[in-house]
Write a protein that holds these residues in place. Structure first.
Motif, PDB file in Angstrom:
ATOM      1  N   VAL A 118      13.994  -3.607   3.578  1.00 50.65           N
ATOM      2  CA  VAL A 118      12.616  -3.285   3.935  1.00 50.65           C
ATOM      3  C   VAL A 118      12.308  -4.016   5.240  1.00 50.65           C
ATOM      4  O   VAL A 118      12.470  -5.234   5.323  1.00 50.65           O
ATOM      5  CB  VAL A 118      11.636  -3.723   2.829  1.00 50.65           C
ATOM      6  N   TYR A 162      10.077   5.486   3.090  1.00 51.06           N
ATOM      7  CA  TYR A 162       9.086   4.938   2.187  1.00 51.06           C
ATOM      8  C   TYR A 162       8.271   3.957   3.036  1.00 51.06           C
ATOM      9  O   TYR A 162       8.846   3.211   3.831  1.00 51.06           O
ATOM     10  CB  TYR A 162       9.730   4.158   1.040  1.00 51.06           C
ATOM     11  N   TYR A 170       1.221  -4.319   3.071  1.00 54.30           N
ATOM     12  CA  TYR A 170       1.062  -5.564   2.329  1.00 54.30           C
ATOM     13  C   TYR A 170      -0.083  -6.358   2.943  1.00 54.30           C
ATOM     14  O   TYR A 170      -0.357  -6.252   4.140  1.00 54.30           O
ATOM     15  CB  TYR A 170       2.340  -6.403   2.401  1.00 54.30           C
ATOM     16  N   LEU A 224       1.347  -6.369  -2.388  1.00 52.92           N
ATOM     17  CA  LEU A 224       1.352  -4.956  -2.057  1.00 52.92           C
ATOM     18  C   LEU A 224      -0.066  -4.398  -2.120  1.00 52.92           C
ATOM     19  O   LEU A 224      -0.784  -4.610  -3.099  1.00 52.92           O
ATOM     20  CB  LEU A 224       2.254  -4.193  -3.025  1.00 52.92           C
ATOM     21  N   PHE A 233       4.876   1.101   3.323  1.00 57.23           N
ATOM     22  CA  PHE A 233       4.096   0.149   2.546  1.00 57.23           C
ATOM     23  C   PHE A 233       3.090  -0.576   3.453  1.00 57.23           C
ATOM     24  O   PHE A 233       3.335  -0.763   4.643  1.00 57.23           O
ATOM     25  CB  PHE A 233       4.996  -0.928   1.921  1.00 57.23           C
ATOM     26  N   LYS A 283       1.445   2.026  -1.295  1.00 56.54           N
ATOM     27  CA  LYS A 283       2.781   2.496  -0.927  1.00 56.54           C
ATOM     28  C   LYS A 283       2.787   4.008  -0.823  1.00 56.54           C
ATOM     29  O   LYS A 283       2.027   4.694  -1.514  1.00 56.54           O
ATOM     30  CB  LYS A 283       3.807   2.038  -1.963  1.00 56.54           C
ATOM     31  N   SER A 314       4.983  -6.882  12.653  1.00 52.21           N
ATOM     32  CA  SER A 314       4.610  -8.254  13.001  1.00 52.21           C
ATOM     33  C   SER A 314       3.283  -8.683  12.401  1.00 52.21           C
ATOM     34  O   SER A 314       2.926  -9.862  12.464  1.00 52.21           O
ATOM     35  CB  SER A 314       4.558  -8.396  14.523  1.00 52.21           C
ATOM     36  N   GLN A 349      -1.801 -10.396   3.156  1.00 50.13           N
ATOM     37  CA  GLN A 349      -1.616 -11.823   2.902  1.00 50.13           C
ATOM     38  C   GLN A 349      -2.949 -12.518   3.134  1.00 50.13           C
ATOM     39  O   GLN A 349      -3.383 -12.698   4.280  1.00 50.13           O
ATOM     40  CB  GLN A 349      -0.535 -12.404   3.807  1.00 50.13           C
ATOM     41  N   GLY A 352       0.499 -15.684  -0.960  1.00 52.69           N
ATOM     42  CA  GLY A 352       1.694 -14.896  -0.655  1.00 52.69           C
ATOM     43  C   GLY A 352       1.347 -13.461  -0.315  1.00 52.69           C
ATOM     44  O   GLY A 352       0.203 -13.040  -0.388  1.00 52.69           O
ATOM     45  N   LEU A 353       2.364 -12.707   0.062  1.00 52.45           N
ATOM     46  CA  LEU A 353       2.176 -11.293   0.389  1.00 52.45           C
ATOM     47  C   LEU A 353       2.049 -10.466  -0.882  1.00 52.45           C
ATOM     48  O   LEU A 353       2.824 -10.627  -1.826  1.00 52.45           O
ATOM     49  CB  LEU A 353       3.347 -10.757   1.207  1.00 52.45           C
ATOM     50  N   PHE A 378       9.636  -5.118   8.134  1.00 51.18           N
ATOM     51  CA  PHE A 378       8.215  -5.382   8.284  1.00 51.18           C
ATOM     52  C   PHE A 378       7.796  -5.387   9.745  1.00 51.18           C
ATOM     53  O   PHE A 378       8.567  -5.771  10.631  1.00 51.18           O
ATOM     54  CB  PHE A 378       7.850  -6.730   7.659  1.00 51.18           C
ATOM     55  N   ARG A 417      -3.858  -9.443  12.160  1.00 49.75           N
ATOM     56  CA  ARG A 417      -4.836 -10.365  11.558  1.00 49.75           C
ATOM     57  C   ARG A 417      -6.209  -9.727  11.633  1.00 49.75           C
ATOM     58  O   ARG A 417      -6.692  -9.393  12.729  1.00 49.75           O
ATOM     59  CB  ARG A 417      -4.819 -11.704  12.281  1.00 49.75           C
ATOM     60  N   SER A 449      10.966   1.448   4.468  1.00 50.25           N
ATOM     61  CA  SER A 449      12.267   1.436   3.838  1.00 50.25           C
ATOM     62  C   SER A 449      12.731   2.888   3.783  1.00 50.25           C
ATOM     63  O   SER A 449      12.093   3.778   4.338  1.00 50.25           O
ATOM     64  CB  SER A 449      12.174   0.830   2.437  1.00 50.25           C
ATOM     65  N   PHE A 453       0.384  -6.369   6.802  1.00 52.79           N
ATOM     66  CA  PHE A 453       1.723  -6.029   7.277  1.00 52.79           C
ATOM     67  C   PHE A 453       2.075  -4.609   6.852  1.00 52.79           C
ATOM     68  O   PHE A 453       1.914  -4.238   5.686  1.00 52.79           O
ATOM     69  CB  PHE A 453       2.761  -6.974   6.679  1.00 52.79           C
TER      70      PHE A 453
END
Lengths: 113, 113
Positions: free
Chosen positions: A101, A32, A36, A46, A34, A49, A105, A38, A43-44, A103, A108, A94, A90
């Motif tokens: 899960v 799976y 994300y 989604l 994803f 997916k 690094s 930020q 916060g992060l 992630f 940016r 999974s 990010f």
């Protein structure tokens, strides 16, 4: 063990230009995947997916990503970048039936006028 | 649904003091994760619980860090004898498990002076 590599720590794109953020995963089995995002001082969240099925998945705000089993990749794309896309992105992996899960690094994204 | 709740949002401790960070996962989520985020190291996995049981703490610094989940509605991350290098944003997240998406809290910014 599963792992995620985002080879570009920083990407600069002009507003209105197209975007691709790279993600390579290492995983045995069916992953799976994803993306994300930020935003500054948030916060992060989604973005999109992938569960096994159509390799191209659509996300919010015009983002999409394409799963490639042969290349072990899950690159993120957007046709026309907006200044509000300035954020850290990010990639994560999974497994079906799993819990952990992992992630990458992060990349940016800077948007220039 | 208030999402994952982390308290406090900001914490300042003196070097050598103890810091306890709290997390309330989304109700019904069976997996709870702790991550640490810094500019230099990015997003680091610390530990996770499944149905309150510790499953993987491979990212935890062994000597001063500990995490617990005494019931399904909250988890704590404790750092003893805090050091300046512990300064970071600590993120808690939860998921339904089975490889599904992870939902993040807003984080606790720990500053060790």
């Amino acid at each position: 063990a599963q792992s995620v590599t985002q080879p570009d720590a920083r990407v600069t794109v002009s507003e209105g230009a197209s975007l691709q953020l790279r993600c390579k995963y290492s995983y045995f089995g069916t992953p799976y995947l994803f993306w994300y995002v930020q935003y500054p001082r948030q916060g992060l969240q989604l973005l999109l997916k992938y569960y096994p099925g159509d390799p191209v998945v659509q996300g919010v705000n015009g983002f999409e990503a394409e799963f490639s089993k042969s290349n072990s990749s899950f690159h993120l794309r957007k046709a026309s970048v907006h200044w509000s896309d300035w954020a850290v992105y990010f990639c994560a992996v999974s497994r079906t039936g799993g819990y952990k899960v992992v992630f990458g690094s992060g990349t940016r994204l800077l948007v220039s006028p | 649904n208030a999402g994952v709740i982390q308290t406090p949002r900001h914490k300042v401790t003196g070097k050598g003091q103890e810091a306890t960070l709290w997390c309330e996962p989304i109700s019904g989520h069976s997996a709870v994760f702790w991550y640490r985020q810094t500019i230099v190291q990015g997003l680091e996995f610390l530990t996770y619980f499944r149905n309150q049981a510790p499953i993987d703490d491979s990212g935890m610094p062994k000597e001063r860090f500990s995490a617990q989940m005494p019931n399904q509605s909250h988890s704590t991350l404790k750092i003893q004898s805090t050091q300046p290098q512990d300064s970071a944003v600590y993120l808690c997240a939860s998921s339904l498990g089975g490889g599904t998406e992870v939902f993040f809290g807003k984080g606790t910014r720990l500053t060790v002076v």
